[in-house]
Design a protein around this motif. Sequence first.
Motif, PDB file in Angstrom:
ATOM      1  N   LEU A  47      83.099 100.478 -25.245  1.00  0.00           N
ATOM      2  CA  LEU A  47      82.016  99.582 -25.631  1.00  0.00           C
ATOM      3  C   LEU A  47      82.535  98.145 -25.724  1.00  0.00           C
ATOM      4  CD1 LEU A  47      80.299 101.777 -28.367  1.00  0.00           C
ATOM      5  CD2 LEU A  47      79.368 101.209 -26.126  1.00  0.00           C
ATOM      6  N   GLY A  48      83.726  97.994 -26.286  1.00  0.00           N
ATOM      7  CA  GLY A  48      84.336  96.667 -26.353  1.00  0.00           C
ATOM      8  C   GLY A  48      84.639  96.109 -24.981  1.00  0.00           C
ATOM      9  N   ALA A  49      85.108  96.980 -24.077  1.00  0.00           N
ATOM     10  CA  ALA A  49      85.401  96.537 -22.711  1.00  0.00           C
ATOM     11  C   ALA A  49      84.141  96.068 -22.006  1.00  0.00           C
ATOM     12  CB  ALA A  49      86.056  97.672 -21.923  1.00  0.00           C
ATOM     13  N   ALA A  50      83.023  96.730 -22.258  1.00  0.00           N
ATOM     14  CA  ALA A  50      81.764  96.331 -21.626  1.00  0.00           C
ATOM     15  C   ALA A  50      81.397  94.897 -22.014  1.00  0.00           C
ATOM     16  CB  ALA A  50      80.651  97.292 -22.030  1.00  0.00           C
ATOM     17  N   VAL A  51      81.504  94.608 -23.300  1.00  0.00           N
ATOM     18  CA  VAL A  51      81.197  93.258 -23.780  1.00  0.00           C
ATOM     19  C   VAL A  51      82.202  92.250 -23.217  1.00  0.00           C
ATOM     20  CG1 VAL A  51      81.070  91.813 -25.852  1.00  0.00           C
ATOM     21  CG2 VAL A  51      80.059  94.104 -25.865  1.00  0.00           C
ATOM     22  N   GLU A  52      83.480  92.617 -23.253  1.00  0.00           N
ATOM     23  CA  GLU A  52      84.540  91.729 -22.763  1.00  0.00           C
ATOM     24  C   GLU A  52      84.380  91.442 -21.269  1.00  0.00           C
ATOM     25  OE1 GLU A  52      88.355  89.788 -23.901  1.00  0.00           O
ATOM     26  OE2 GLU A  52      86.925  90.910 -25.104  1.00  0.00           O
ATOM     27  N   MET A  53      84.049  92.468 -20.497  1.00  0.00           N
ATOM     28  CA  MET A  53      83.917  92.288 -19.044  1.00  0.00           C
ATOM     29  C   MET A  53      82.732  91.390 -18.691  1.00  0.00           C
ATOM     30  SD  MET A  53      84.897  96.203 -17.991  1.00  0.00           S
ATOM     31  CE  MET A  53      84.495  96.120 -16.236  1.00  0.00           C
ATOM     32  N   GLY A  54      81.663  91.469 -19.473  1.00  0.00           N
ATOM     33  CA  GLY A  54      80.552  90.546 -19.261  1.00  0.00           C
ATOM     34  C   GLY A  54      80.986  89.105 -19.467  1.00  0.00           C
ATOM     35  N   ALA A  55      81.828  88.890 -20.503  1.00  0.00           N
ATOM     36  CA  ALA A  55      82.345  87.544 -20.773  1.00  0.00           C
ATOM     37  C   ALA A  55      83.337  87.105 -19.702  1.00  0.00           C
ATOM     38  CB  ALA A  55      83.000  87.514 -22.153  1.00  0.00           C
ATOM     39  N   VAL A  56      84.146  88.048 -19.195  1.00  0.00           N
ATOM     40  CA  VAL A  56      85.087  87.719 -18.114  1.00  0.00           C
ATOM     41  C   VAL A  56      84.324  87.248 -16.883  1.00  0.00           C
ATOM     42  CG1 VAL A  56      86.747  88.706 -16.482  1.00  0.00           C
ATOM     43  CG2 VAL A  56      86.917  89.266 -18.912  1.00  0.00           C
ATOM     44  N   LEU A  57      83.278  87.958 -16.519  1.00  0.00           N
ATOM     45  CA  LEU A  57      82.456  87.539 -15.374  1.00  0.00           C
ATOM     46  C   LEU A  57      81.837  86.166 -15.617  1.00  0.00           C
ATOM     47  CD1 LEU A  57      80.613  90.860 -14.453  1.00  0.00           C
ATOM     48  CD2 LEU A  57      82.154  89.578 -12.952  1.00  0.00           C
ATOM     49  N   GLY A  58      81.505  85.891 -16.882  1.00  0.00           N
ATOM     50  CA  GLY A  58      80.915  84.593 -17.231  1.00  0.00           C
ATOM     51  C   GLY A  58      81.943  83.493 -17.401  1.00  0.00           C
ATOM     52  N   ARG A  59      83.229  83.841 -17.170  1.00  0.00           N
ATOM     53  CA  ARG A  59      84.340  82.892 -17.264  1.00  0.00           C
ATOM     54  C   ARG A  59      84.409  82.227 -18.637  1.00  0.00           C
ATOM     55  NH1 ARG A  59      85.408  80.391 -11.226  1.00  0.00           N
ATOM     56  NH2 ARG A  59      84.908  82.310 -10.093  1.00  0.00           N
ATOM     57  N   VAL A  60      84.154  83.027 -19.656  1.00  0.00           N
ATOM     58  CA  VAL A  60      84.299  82.554 -21.030  1.00  0.00           C
ATOM     59  C   VAL A  60      85.778  82.640 -21.397  1.00  0.00           C
ATOM     60  CG1 VAL A  60      83.613  82.907 -23.433  1.00  0.00           C
ATOM     61  CG2 VAL A  60      82.000  83.432 -21.578  1.00  0.00           C
ATOM     62  N   ALA A  61      86.339  81.581 -21.898  1.00  0.00           N
ATOM     63  CA  ALA A  61      87.753  81.575 -22.284  1.00  0.00           C
ATOM     64  C   ALA A  61      87.998  82.611 -23.372  1.00  0.00           C
ATOM     65  CB  ALA A  61      88.154  80.190 -22.782  1.00  0.00           C
TER      66      ALA A  61
END
Length: 294
Positions: A185-199
Amino acid sequence: MVLAEGLARIASEIDDAFDALLPVPDDARARLIEAMRYAAIGGGKRLRPLLLTAVANMYGVQREAAVRAGVAIEAIHVYSLIHDDLPCMDNDALRHGKPTVHLAFDDATAVLAGDSLHAFAFEVLSDPATSADPFTRIELVQTLGQASGARGMAGGQMMDLVAETSEFDLQTVTRLQQLKTGALLGAAVEMGAVLGRVAPEGRTHLRGYARDIGLAFQITDDLIDHEGDAAVAGKAVGKDAVAGKQTFVSLLGPERAREQARMLVEQAVEHLAQHGREADLLRAVARYIVERDH
């Protein structure tokens, strides 16, 4: 309404993506692909892809890229369920309201289907069709790999097996579930942010949100196992008590466990305070986690 529309949309998109990416070959591999499709298409809440695409949408990521990453994390989740249902693990007969893969096919095919879905997830993430940026693809692969292995989901599953013959306290059970359930579940949230190029430093609030909903999700799962209906849940219930495992419910009691889940959801929503209406779907997901019955 926001949640119902989001769940319906992502379920359709994930099914369509699996269908397109897993064509059945006209050779001896057909049975393997059919088993993969049987497990992956038409079942599950699609909560992980929903979280991933909801976060990605907040940061303006193209929908196709987010759905492809969602397919990857769902492939890992589905593989884990196939293996978890095997006779050597939980020996379950029902998953998403239908026979488990090893019963619908056979044990060996189920093992290979799980193995293949695991590999498939990283094929999808490393494909330029998911992201043209190689650094983004590498970070996606690393995030999902870490969440899937010994430092994540598989490590939690090992702790869960040990729990059948050991006495775990609340702190250990919490750690177990942070790995077994919370890591993906944490990876799902993190991967969305990675795609969004959030630092990375800009993801702290999202990690807090993911941590809290992960624990709330597992507490609710424990409550469903303790007092749920197998026909509604779509899987066997009462397994933890039979196995003699310590759970949030056995350690806290049903009422305290339910109250803890509600408190975690409130905290999760508070982590999103800096966002406006663009985070409404994430807020709805958090509330859904403690209201669901399956």
